[in-house]
Write an enzyme that holds these catalytic residues in place. Structure first.
Site, PDB file in Angstrom:
ATOM      1  N   CYS A   2       0.867  -1.176   0.000  1.00 17.80           N
ATOM      2  CA  CYS A   2       0.000   0.000   0.000  1.00 17.80           C
ATOM      3  C   CYS A   2       0.902   1.223   0.000  1.00 17.80           C
ATOM      4  O   CYS A   2       2.080   1.136   0.314  1.00 17.80           O
ATOM      5  CB  CYS A   2      -0.870   0.037   1.243  1.00 17.80           C
ATOM      6  SG  CYS A   2      -1.877  -1.435   1.443  1.00 17.80           S
ATOM      7  N   ARG A  27       2.313   1.018  -5.998  1.00 14.49           N
ATOM      8  CA  ARG A  27       2.312   0.191  -4.796  1.00 14.49           C
ATOM      9  C   ARG A  27       0.974  -0.517  -4.552  1.00 14.49           C
ATOM     10  O   ARG A  27       0.870  -1.396  -3.699  1.00 14.49           O
ATOM     11  CB  ARG A  27       2.652   1.037  -3.569  1.00 14.49           C
ATOM     12  CG  ARG A  27       4.036   1.638  -3.607  1.00 14.49           C
ATOM     13  CD  ARG A  27       4.296   2.456  -2.384  1.00 14.49           C
ATOM     14  NE  ARG A  27       4.408   1.648  -1.195  1.00 14.49           N
ATOM     15  CZ  ARG A  27       5.522   1.085  -0.755  1.00 14.49           C
ATOM     16  NH1 ARG A  27       6.641   1.255  -1.420  1.00 14.49           N
ATOM     17  NH2 ARG A  27       5.537   0.374   0.344  1.00 14.49           N
ATOM     18  N   TRP A  77      -3.603  -1.998  -1.562  1.00 14.95           N
ATOM     19  CA  TRP A  77      -3.572  -3.311  -2.204  1.00 14.95           C
ATOM     20  C   TRP A  77      -4.115  -4.251  -1.143  1.00 14.95           C
ATOM     21  O   TRP A  77      -3.472  -4.502  -0.129  1.00 14.95           O
ATOM     22  CB  TRP A  77      -2.133  -3.673  -2.586  1.00 14.95           C
ATOM     23  CG  TRP A  77      -2.018  -4.921  -3.399  1.00 14.95           C
ATOM     24  CD1 TRP A  77      -2.169  -5.044  -4.746  1.00 14.95           C
ATOM     25  CD2 TRP A  77      -1.695  -6.227  -2.926  1.00 14.95           C
ATOM     26  NE1 TRP A  77      -1.971  -6.344  -5.126  1.00 14.95           N
ATOM     27  CE2 TRP A  77      -1.683  -7.099  -4.023  1.00 14.95           C
ATOM     28  CE3 TRP A  77      -1.434  -6.762  -1.655  1.00 14.95           C
ATOM     29  CZ2 TRP A  77      -1.407  -8.459  -3.918  1.00 14.95           C
ATOM     30  CZ3 TRP A  77      -1.166  -8.114  -1.542  1.00 14.95           C
ATOM     31  CH2 TRP A  77      -1.154  -8.949  -2.676  1.00 14.95           C
ATOM     32  N   ASN A 103       0.059   0.665   6.202  1.00 14.53           N
ATOM     33  CA  ASN A 103       0.580  -0.311   5.246  1.00 14.53           C
ATOM     34  C   ASN A 103       1.138  -1.466   6.067  1.00 14.53           C
ATOM     35  O   ASN A 103       1.896  -1.243   6.998  1.00 14.53           O
ATOM     36  CB  ASN A 103       1.695   0.357   4.418  1.00 14.53           C
ATOM     37  CG  ASN A 103       2.456  -0.626   3.559  1.00 14.53           C
ATOM     38  OD1 ASN A 103       1.951  -1.701   3.228  1.00 14.53           O
ATOM     39  ND2 ASN A 103       3.671  -0.276   3.196  1.00 14.53           N
ATOM     40  N   GLY A 104       0.751  -2.687   5.751  1.00  7.77           N
ATOM     41  CA  GLY A 104       1.270  -3.842   6.486  1.00  7.77           C
ATOM     42  C   GLY A 104       0.138  -4.731   6.976  1.00  7.77           C
ATOM     43  O   GLY A 104      -0.991  -4.629   6.481  1.00  7.77           O
ATOM     44  N   GLU A 487      11.276 -15.820 -17.395  1.00  5.82           N
ATOM     45  CA  GLU A 487      11.032 -14.383 -17.304  1.00  5.82           C
ATOM     46  C   GLU A 487      10.126 -13.915 -18.455  1.00  5.82           C
ATOM     47  O   GLU A 487       9.229 -13.100 -18.249  1.00  5.82           O
ATOM     48  CB  GLU A 487      12.373 -13.631 -17.298  1.00  5.82           C
ATOM     49  CG  GLU A 487      12.294 -12.119 -17.231  1.00  5.82           C
ATOM     50  CD  GLU A 487      11.558 -11.555 -16.026  1.00  5.82           C
ATOM     51  OE1 GLU A 487      11.236 -12.298 -15.085  1.00  5.82           O
ATOM     52  OE2 GLU A 487      11.262 -10.346 -16.028  1.00  5.82           O
ATOM     53  N   LYS A 491       6.557 -12.139 -17.730  1.00  9.75           N
ATOM     54  CA  LYS A 491       6.185 -10.815 -18.246  1.00  9.75           C
ATOM     55  C   LYS A 491       4.848 -10.906 -18.979  1.00  9.75           C
ATOM     56  O   LYS A 491       3.965 -10.075 -18.801  1.00  9.75           O
ATOM     57  CB  LYS A 491       7.245 -10.259 -19.201  1.00  9.75           C
ATOM     58  CG  LYS A 491       8.516  -9.768 -18.569  1.00  9.75           C
ATOM     59  CD  LYS A 491       8.388  -8.471 -17.796  1.00  9.75           C
ATOM     60  CE  LYS A 491       8.089  -8.699 -16.354  1.00  9.75           C
ATOM     61  NZ  LYS A 491       9.145  -9.089 -15.455  1.00  9.75           N
ATOM     62  N   GLU A 494       1.857 -11.572 -16.558  1.00  4.89           N
ATOM     63  CA  GLU A 494       1.594 -10.428 -15.672  1.00  4.89           C
ATOM     64  C   GLU A 494       0.755  -9.351 -16.335  1.00  4.89           C
ATOM     65  O   GLU A 494      -0.145  -8.792 -15.721  1.00  4.89           O
ATOM     66  CB  GLU A 494       2.915  -9.750 -15.294  1.00  4.89           C
ATOM     67  CG  GLU A 494       3.620 -10.294 -14.105  1.00  4.89           C
ATOM     68  CD  GLU A 494       4.838  -9.457 -13.804  1.00  4.89           C
ATOM     69  OE1 GLU A 494       4.893  -8.901 -12.708  1.00  4.89           O
ATOM     70  OE2 GLU A 494       5.733  -9.347 -14.657  1.00  4.89           O
ATOM     71  N   HIS A 510       8.511 -34.655 -21.409  1.00  4.11           N
ATOM     72  CA  HIS A 510       8.150 -35.410 -20.205  1.00  4.11           C
ATOM     73  C   HIS A 510       6.766 -35.026 -19.671  1.00  4.11           C
ATOM     74  O   HIS A 510       6.495 -35.200 -18.485  1.00  4.11           O
ATOM     75  CB  HIS A 510       9.216 -35.216 -19.121  1.00  4.11           C
ATOM     76  CG  HIS A 510      10.547 -35.758 -19.524  1.00  4.11           C
ATOM     77  ND1 HIS A 510      10.803 -37.107 -19.631  1.00  4.11           N
ATOM     78  CD2 HIS A 510      11.691 -35.120 -19.916  1.00  4.11           C
ATOM     79  CE1 HIS A 510      12.058 -37.282 -20.033  1.00  4.11           C
ATOM     80  NE2 HIS A 510      12.605 -36.097 -20.220  1.00  4.11           N
ATOM     81  N   LYS A 609       3.684  -3.249  -6.858  1.00  2.00           N
ATOM     82  CA  LYS A 609       5.126  -3.221  -7.178  1.00  2.00           C
ATOM     83  C   LYS A 609       5.985  -3.796  -6.059  1.00  2.00           C
ATOM     84  O   LYS A 609       6.935  -4.501  -6.317  1.00  2.00           O
ATOM     85  CB  LYS A 609       5.531  -1.776  -7.476  1.00  2.00           C
ATOM     86  CG  LYS A 609       6.966  -1.606  -7.912  1.00  2.00           C
ATOM     87  CD  LYS A 609       7.139  -2.004  -9.349  1.00  2.00           C
ATOM     88  CE  LYS A 609       8.575  -1.890  -9.822  1.00  2.00           C
ATOM     89  NZ  LYS A 609       8.833  -2.781 -10.949  1.00  2.00           N
TER      90      LYS A 609
HETATM   91  C1  F6R Z   1       7.651  -9.102 -11.991  1.00  2.00           C
HETATM   92  C2  F6R Z   1       7.708  -8.462 -10.707  1.00  2.00           C
HETATM   93  C3  F6R Z   1       7.640  -9.314  -9.479  1.00  2.00           C
HETATM   94  C4  F6R Z   1       8.826  -8.937  -8.589  1.00  2.00           C
HETATM   95  C5  F6R Z   1       8.722  -9.671  -7.239  1.00  2.00           C
HETATM   96  C6  F6R Z   1       9.930  -9.387  -6.358  1.00  2.00           C
HETATM   97  O1  F6R Z   1       7.627  -8.195 -13.025  1.00  2.00           O
HETATM   98  O2  F6R Z   1       7.827  -7.283 -10.646  1.00  2.00           O
HETATM   99  O3  F6R Z   1       7.657 -10.658  -9.779  1.00  2.00           O
HETATM  100  O4  F6R Z   1       9.997  -9.284  -9.257  1.00  2.00           O
HETATM  101  O5  F6R Z   1       7.570  -9.259  -6.573  1.00  2.00           O
HETATM  102  O6  F6R Z   1      10.055  -8.030  -6.092  1.00  2.00           O
HETATM  103  P1  F6R Z   1      11.418  -7.420  -5.628  1.00  2.00           P
HETATM  104  O7  F6R Z   1      12.410  -7.601  -6.700  1.00  2.00           O
HETATM  105  O8  F6R Z   1      11.117  -5.971  -5.354  1.00  2.00           O
HETATM  106  O9  F6R Z   1      11.825  -8.153  -4.387  1.00  2.00           O
END
Ligand code: F6R
Length: 614
Positions: A2, A27, A77, A103-104, A487, A491, A494, A510, A609
């Protein structure tokens, strides 16, 4: 997770709050709200959904709301309680005099709530946060001092939190505190700010003070007082923020994600700057403070990370094992923390995190630290909670990343791993010097190769348009590019919500091969090197099951045209460095598919994020 903003001063608080929340939107974005003091009354304005919904409410009542020069704001969030107006922050007590943003997660909120309800408090939401509002109001009734009320309340709260509180009777005071969730105070002239993160502050001030766990700060327009949880006054450590407000602009790009993808050549240059000067010079990595003798004798390395950072860690494992011969385990932080992990003072533990605030990784790192391991943190936020746990801190210098989908921070993490692995190999003398020099040269010219990809995205856009209707997507690779396949798939899922999965190409037969038919796109990451032929035959196997084949390759072999319906060509690169180049077209492919589908690229649904809850 948040985002929190607080302002007290002489400006229209609502303007600062809404601007601050806009820059913290990464966030969380499922509901939002503000509390201001209008004519001596605390008033709340809240909305479910995107921040724009709150902005619309404010616009209708702007003349009234803008009278206030104090306020707190929140973007949520959801964790406890659905993203509704009732559950949106700020929350208030029954008399309505106290407003709280948080937040938390308050872990003992059920016990607190039961007790408060027995004492006559009526709850209006399902959130854990509302307990704080009632608790602070109750304490205020006893001590008639907001700082003391917050201090006493935090003594009863268990869990992680960053909190800002205002009280109706104190129209020029904000009290804020934190434990395991970030909070930063911005210092102004005749005004002061508080926020979860720097982007909410940098347009107003570059002077800031990071709050530590269990510190309580009391802000008025002209004063800042800092105490600890036992009421001892503390000295303030004011820092100058490194960022410019321009970092938060899209600079003409349609989305932050696209801007951040295009920043990657400069990000690579930044990461290398001062650390790798020439192919015949050693890597300088003064950030790694582990004694060289200890480094030579390391018998084990563990890397913990989540999501995209985990994929960078997987490439890191490959590099360190290849260059230094030290066994490396990579594990998602969320798994590492709930089992008996074998680590000690002879183990190096590396935590990787863009935000430095990911709760799972912070816990994993702390767990390892308590067992005496040297902690090396690779992060884009040297000001973060995780960074403060570091024995060795390697900042990746990608600049602020606004888009929820990580792109430039990934490449910065990868390049950091190349530097760390080379540095270790040089300390251990474990690698052929000519091979090292070649790799260093390739690293130095990598930005130009990325620029070439970014200058011609037509093939990728064509491919994106063609496959945007697919319900599923498979990425295959082997060896060092297996994390690239993961990755690429992450992407895509997401931001476009397409069900995408990365497989090692050898594993396809497999089980997953059963899913292949004429509706399934399979993207093969086919970089020249020791597994090229293997992936090629795995691609043949997929083609034989009628899958729609796409190649991402640095090979110009004409025969590929028979096997692949689409070919995305990238500049030639050594296999060992190829993850840092091959990921770029995959980021673009995901971007253009999502864009073509009209998805909310920078703020995909259900995501935030930084994930500050376990
Ligand atoms: C993918 C993404 C998430 C972060 C994950 C870890 O695009 O952004 O998968 O990589 O939440 O976040 P950090 O790197 O901030 O620990």
């Amino acid at each position: 997770m948040c985002g929190i903003v607080g302002y007290v001063g002489n400006k229209k608080a609502v303007d600062v709050l809404l601007e601050g929340l806009t820059s913290l939107e990464y966030r969380g974005y499922d509901s939002s709200g503000i509390a201001v003091n209008i004519d001596g009354k605390v008033q709340l304005f809240k909305a479910a959904g995107k921040l724009q919904n709150l902005k619309n409410i404010v616009e209708k009542n702007y003349a009234e709301i803008s009278k206030s020069t104090i306020g707190i704001g929140h973007i949520r969030w959801a964790t406890h309680g659905a993203p509704t107006v009732e559950n949106a922050h700020p929350h208030s007590c029954n008399c309505g005099k106290v407003a709280v943003v948080h937040n938390g997660i308050i872990e003992n909120f059920k016990e607190l709530r039961e007790r408060l309800e027995k004492n006559g408090c009526t709850f209006r939401s399902q959130t854990d946060t509302e307990t704080i509002a009632h608790l602070v109001a109750t304490k205020f009734g006893e001590v008639h001092n907001l700082t003391e009320a917050v201090r006493l309340a935090t003594k009863e709260i268990e869990g992680a939190y960053a909190i800002c509180v205002i009280h109706q009777d104190l129209p020029d005071t904000i009290v804020a505190t934190r434990r395991n969730a970030p909070l930063v105070v911005g210092l102004g002239e005749g005004e002061n700010y508080v926020a979860s993160d720097v982007p909410a502050l940098i347009q107003y001030t570059k002077k800031a003070m990071y709050l530590e766990d269990n510190q309580i700060v009391t802000l008025t327009p002209n004063s800042i007082e800092l105490i600890d949880i036992d009421n001892n006054p503390l000295k303030q450590k004011v820092e100058t923020l490194p960022w410019e407000p321009v970092a938060l602009s899209k600079m003409g790009y349609k989305h932050f994600m696209l801007k951040e993808i295009h920043e990657q050549p400069d990000v690579v240059r930044n990461v290398l700057s001062g650390k790798l000067r020439a192919s015949d010079e050693k890597v300088l990595l003064k950030e790694v403070t582990l004694d060289k003798e200890k480094l030579r004798n390391l018998n084990r390395i563990q890397i913990v990370a989540c999501g995209t950072s985990l994929h960078a860690a997987m490439v890191g494992k490959y590099l360190i094992e290849e260059f230094c011969g030290i066994p490396v385990d990579v594990e998602p932080s969320s798994e590492y923390i709930y089992r008996k992990t074998i680590t000690d003072k002879n183990t190096l533990v590396i935590g990787v995190s863009q935000s430095g605030e990911t709760a799972d990784t912070i816990t994993a790192v702390r767990q390892a630290k308590s067992k005496g391991s040297h902690i090396l943190i690779i992060t884009n936020r040297p000001d973060s909670t995780m960074a403060r746990e570091a024995d060795s801190l390697v900042p990746v210098n990608a600049g602020i990343e606004v888009s929820v989908a990580a792109t430039k921070s990934y490449i910065a993490q990868l390049i950091s791993f190349y530097l760390i692995a080379i540095y270790m190999a040089e300390v251990k003398n474990s690698m052929d010097l000519k091979e090292l020099a070649d790799l260093k040269h390739e690293l130095i010219i990598l930005p130009q190769k990325i620029e070439k990809i970014l200058a011609h995205t037509e093939d990728i856009q064509r491919c994106a348009r063609k496959f945007s209707g697919s319900k599923d997507f498979i990425f295959i690779a082997r060896g060092i590019n297996f994390p690239t396949a993961l990755e690429g798939a992450l992407k895509l899922k997401e931001i476009s919500y397409i069900n995408a999965t990365g497989y090692t190409a050898g594993e396809l037969k497999h089980g997953p091969i059963a899913m292949l038919d004429e509706s399934m796109p399979v993207l093969s990451i086919l970089m020249k090197g020791k597994v090229y032929d293997k992936i090629l035959s795995n691609s043949e196997e997929a083609k034989a099951r009628n899958a729609r084949m796409i190649a991402l390759t640095d090979s110009e072999d004409e025969k590929l045209k028979e096997l692949f319906e689409n070919i995305i060509e990238i500049p030639e690169i050594s296999e060992i460095l190829s993850p840092a180049l091959a990921v770029v077209p995959l980021q673009l492919l995901a971007y253009y598919i999502a864009e073509f589908l009209g998805k909310d690229v920078d703020q995909p649904r259900n995501l935030a994020k930084s994930v500050t809850v376990e």
